[in-house]
Enzyme design. Structure first.
Site, PDB file in Angstrom:
ATOM      1  CG  ASP A 167      43.129  45.485  37.636  1.00 17.94           C
ATOM      2  OD1 ASP A 167      42.918  46.691  37.438  1.00 17.94           O
ATOM      3  OD2 ASP A 167      42.230  44.661  37.878  1.00 17.94           O
ATOM      4  CG  ASP A 170      41.238  50.538  38.931  1.00 18.56           C
ATOM      5  OD1 ASP A 170      40.249  49.824  39.111  1.00 18.56           O
ATOM      6  OD2 ASP A 170      41.585  51.434  39.733  1.00 18.56           O
ATOM      7  CD  GLU A 224      36.425  50.339  36.975  1.00 19.16           C
ATOM      8  OE1 GLU A 224      35.614  49.945  37.809  1.00 19.16           O
ATOM      9  OE2 GLU A 224      37.476  50.923  37.293  1.00 19.16           O
ATOM     10  CG  HIS A 272      37.088  43.253  41.499  1.00 21.57           C
ATOM     11  ND1 HIS A 272      37.122  43.430  40.124  1.00 21.57           N
ATOM     12  CD2 HIS A 272      37.583  44.389  42.032  1.00 21.57           C
ATOM     13  CE1 HIS A 272      37.613  44.625  39.861  1.00 21.57           C
ATOM     14  NE2 HIS A 272      37.907  45.225  40.995  1.00 21.57           N
ATOM     15  CG  ASP A 273      34.700  46.831  41.590  1.00 24.92           C
ATOM     16  OD1 ASP A 273      35.345  46.573  42.621  1.00 24.92           O
ATOM     17  OD2 ASP A 273      35.187  47.427  40.612  1.00 24.92           O
TER      18      ASP A 273
HETATM   19  C1  GLC Z   1      37.979  50.213  40.373  1.00 26.56           C
HETATM   20  C2  GLC Z   1      38.164  48.822  40.914  1.00 26.56           C
HETATM   21  C3  GLC Z   1      37.740  48.789  42.333  1.00 26.56           C
HETATM   22  C4  GLC Z   1      38.596  49.760  43.116  1.00 26.56           C
HETATM   23  C5  GLC Z   1      38.562  51.147  42.488  1.00 26.56           C
HETATM   24  C6  GLC Z   1      39.672  51.982  43.035  1.00 26.56           C
HETATM   25  O1  GLC Z   1      36.652  50.596  40.347  1.00 26.56           O
HETATM   26  O2  GLC Z   1      37.480  47.899  40.119  1.00 26.56           O
HETATM   27  O3  GLC Z   1      37.816  47.515  42.894  1.00 26.56           O
HETATM   28  O4  GLC Z   1      38.141  49.838  44.432  1.00 26.56           O
HETATM   29  O5  GLC Z   1      38.749  51.109  41.100  1.00 26.56           O
HETATM   30  O6  GLC Z   1      40.908  51.526  42.552  1.00 26.56           O
END
Ligand code: GLC
Ligand code: CA
Length: 553
Positions: A98, A198, A258, A330-331
């Site tokens: 990540d 991310d 993402e 995980h979100d």
């Molecule tokens: C992304 C991650 C998430 C995190 C956010 C801030 O959305 O997937 O888990 O809280 O970024 O880093």
């Protein structure tokens, strides 16, 4: 269509904190991942995405990095990570990391220097504004609090798109960008094959982000959402191109970003020589939520809508690039609870859902436990939740006089901790995850949902394993990988049907995503069945039946 090593991959996402504890501290670790490589190999996946494992105060479970070059001691050491890469490679599995570079942790030494020494070079690594005493403006962070945080008792404020412990990095700064690029090369040299990137859409901040003014609020808290100020702003591509040219392309890495990319930008992002290998599309994983007053809430949706969103997404991506079908991460809460009504949860519905997404065009992702059909945790109160995001949202509600119960009800079904409870390995205490009380409670359903069911005739795991074999190892692998996608549309709302085809085969994926029988049109009756999650094969699709069928051309 260019052939690429990662197009043949199936990715398994690991949330290290919840995967396997080996040293009895209740926290998953890298040695725990090494222990289960055999399991992953048996499942058939060939790439692992590790959620952040760098040194972190864990305000956001590693998405707040305090040292980009070291593994957090709770997960192990850099040597453990090197061992993991080596062992995984012996199974033919690659590891991707990540990459969290929109922000770091407020415990990072850069930030600490920036705070202590307003004139230091590190102050310009962050977005810090000095005012006459008020916050520069009323932009709201994604966590629901103000996006500006005062530094000590000074009149300096720093910007954070997420929690206040996650100060945003200033990408306008060339030395910052160089530091990030060097860091990425460091991990590439250690054998890391790519990155999941991310929150990348937030790198570029518009000028308005820094304006001293009170913007027209979009919620009762007097604040305004950050998206229009910082998401996918003009010029973001410049930074991304640099990463691609200096790192991603140079080392033939796999990258998945993402970010929700609008249609007019998709080919620049994932087309030929695109910025990334692929991007995550949120359109069908977030179809159960909507924003009201700047906050997310549940909304009602239909199977028809789900189908349309998936088809639209596939058609858009297919025109220029490569997809990354996924249901969970995980979100997100557990997908089976999101997409299947509680009364229908079971082997058939779970495998129907799996069939629905797995054969879409792109590199499929599986989130740990999804292959077991793991379900949401039965949360009873906010104290059981560990996610800072949920706690912030709840406290903010209490502060603003909102209905806290309503917020909790939302978090119960939508909260991120649903997917972060420990992996359910077996029926031992703590589901075999640990020998001591884990950092977050194990779902009590581990007694029936766990990795010991592997060999049962009706196991969700066995079904996933067969899907992966078909996609990667069967004579249909080429078609299921590179073949075109075609939506097959009928009148039946709950009938989801598409095909993948090339010169040799047409593979038809048919799902009844409901309980009423559906009789198949004649043209969908003939073919060789490759996969069927029920016994029947009688020209109708029974409750939650999924059939994958092939025809030679
Ligand atoms: C992304 C991650 C998430 C995190 C956010 C801030 O959305 O997937 O888990 O809280 O970024 O880093
Ligand atoms: Ca541990």
């Amino acid at each position: 269509m260019r052939e690429k090593w990662w197009k043949k991959s199936v990715v398994y996402q690991i949330y290290p904190k919840s995967f396997q504890d080996t040293n009895g501290d209740g926290i998953g670790d890298i040695q725990g991942i090494i222990r289960h490589l055999d399991y992953l190999n048996n499942l058939g996946v060939n790439m692992i995405w590790l959620c952040p494992i760098n040194v972190s105060p864990m305000k956001d479970n590693g998405y707040d990095i305090a040292d980009y070059y070291q593994v957090d001691p709770s997960f192990g050491t850099n040597e453990d990570l090197e061992e993991l890469v080596r062992c995984a490679n012996t199974y033919g599995m690659k590891i991707i990391m990540d990459l969290v570079v929109n922000h770091c942790s407020d415990q990072h030494k850069w930030f600490q220097e920036a705070v202590e020494e307003p004139d230091s070079k590190y102050a310009s690594y962050f977005i810090i504004e000095e005012t006459d005493g008020n916050e520069p403006n009323n932009i709201r962070s994604y966590n629901g609090t103000s996006a500006w945080e005062r530094i000590g008792d000074s009149n300096r404020f720093y910007f954070h798109a997420f929690a206040k412990e996650q100060p945003d990095l200033n990408w306008e700064n060339k030395s910052l960008r160089e530091e990030i690029i060097n860091m990425m090369k460091f991990w590439q040299k250690k054998g890391i094959a790519g990155f999941r990137i991310d929150a990348i859409g937030n790198l570029k901040k518009s000028k308005a982000t820094f304006e001293r003014k009170v913007f027209e609020p979009d919620g009762s808290d007097g604040m305004i959402s950050a998206e229009p100020f910082i998401l996918m702003q003009e010029g973001i591509e410049e930074y991304l191109r640099e990463l691609r040219d200096e790192v991603f392309d140079k080392y033939d890495m796999f990258t998945v970003a993402e970010v929700n990319v609008p249609e007019n930008k998709i080919s620049e992002f994932i087309g030929e020589n695109g910025l990334f290998s692929t991007v995550f599309d949120f359109s069908y994983t977030d179809l159960d939520i909507e924003k009201i007053g700047g906050k997310e809430w549940k909304r009602n949706w239909t199977v028809k809508e789900l189908k349309e969103k998936i088809f639209q997404s596939q058609n858009m991506i297919q025109r220029c690039g490569w997809g990354s079908p996924y249901l969970e991460n995980h979100d997100q809460p557990r997908s089976v609870n999101k997409y299947i009504p509680e009364k229908d949860l079971g082997y058939e519905s779970k495998t129907a859902l799996a069939t629905l997404y797995f054969f879409l065009r792109g590199t499929p992702f599986i989130y740990q436990g999804q292959e077991l059909g793991m379900e949401n945790y039965p949360f009873k109160c906010i104290e059981e939740m560990r996610d800072q995001f949920a706690v912030d949202r709840y406290e903010q509600a209490e502060k603003c006089g909102e209905d806290a119960r309503k917020v909790f009800d939302y978090l119960r079904v939508r909260g991120r901790d649903n997917a972060r409870t420990p992996m359910q390995w077996n029926t031992d205490s703590y589901a075999g995850f640990s020998t001591v009380i884990p950092w977050i409670d194990v779902n009590p359903d581990y007694v029936s949902i766990n990795a010991q069911q592997l060999t049962e005739p009706k196991s969700v795991f066995g079904y996933y394993k067969e899907m992966i074999r078909l996609r990667n190892k069967s004579e249909y692998a080429e078609t299921l990988t590179y073949g075109d996608f075609r939506a097959i549309v009928t009148e039946e709302d709950n009938f989801i049907c598409y095909s993948r085809y090339d010169e040799r085969y047409e593979i038809i994926i048919m799902i009844n995503f409901g309980t009423d029988m559906i009789s198949l049109p004649n043209e969908l009756k003939a073919g060789k069945v490759l996969l069927n999650n029920r016994r029947e094969n009688d020209g109708t699709l029974h409750s939650y039946q999924a059939i994958v069928m092939v025809r030679e051309k």
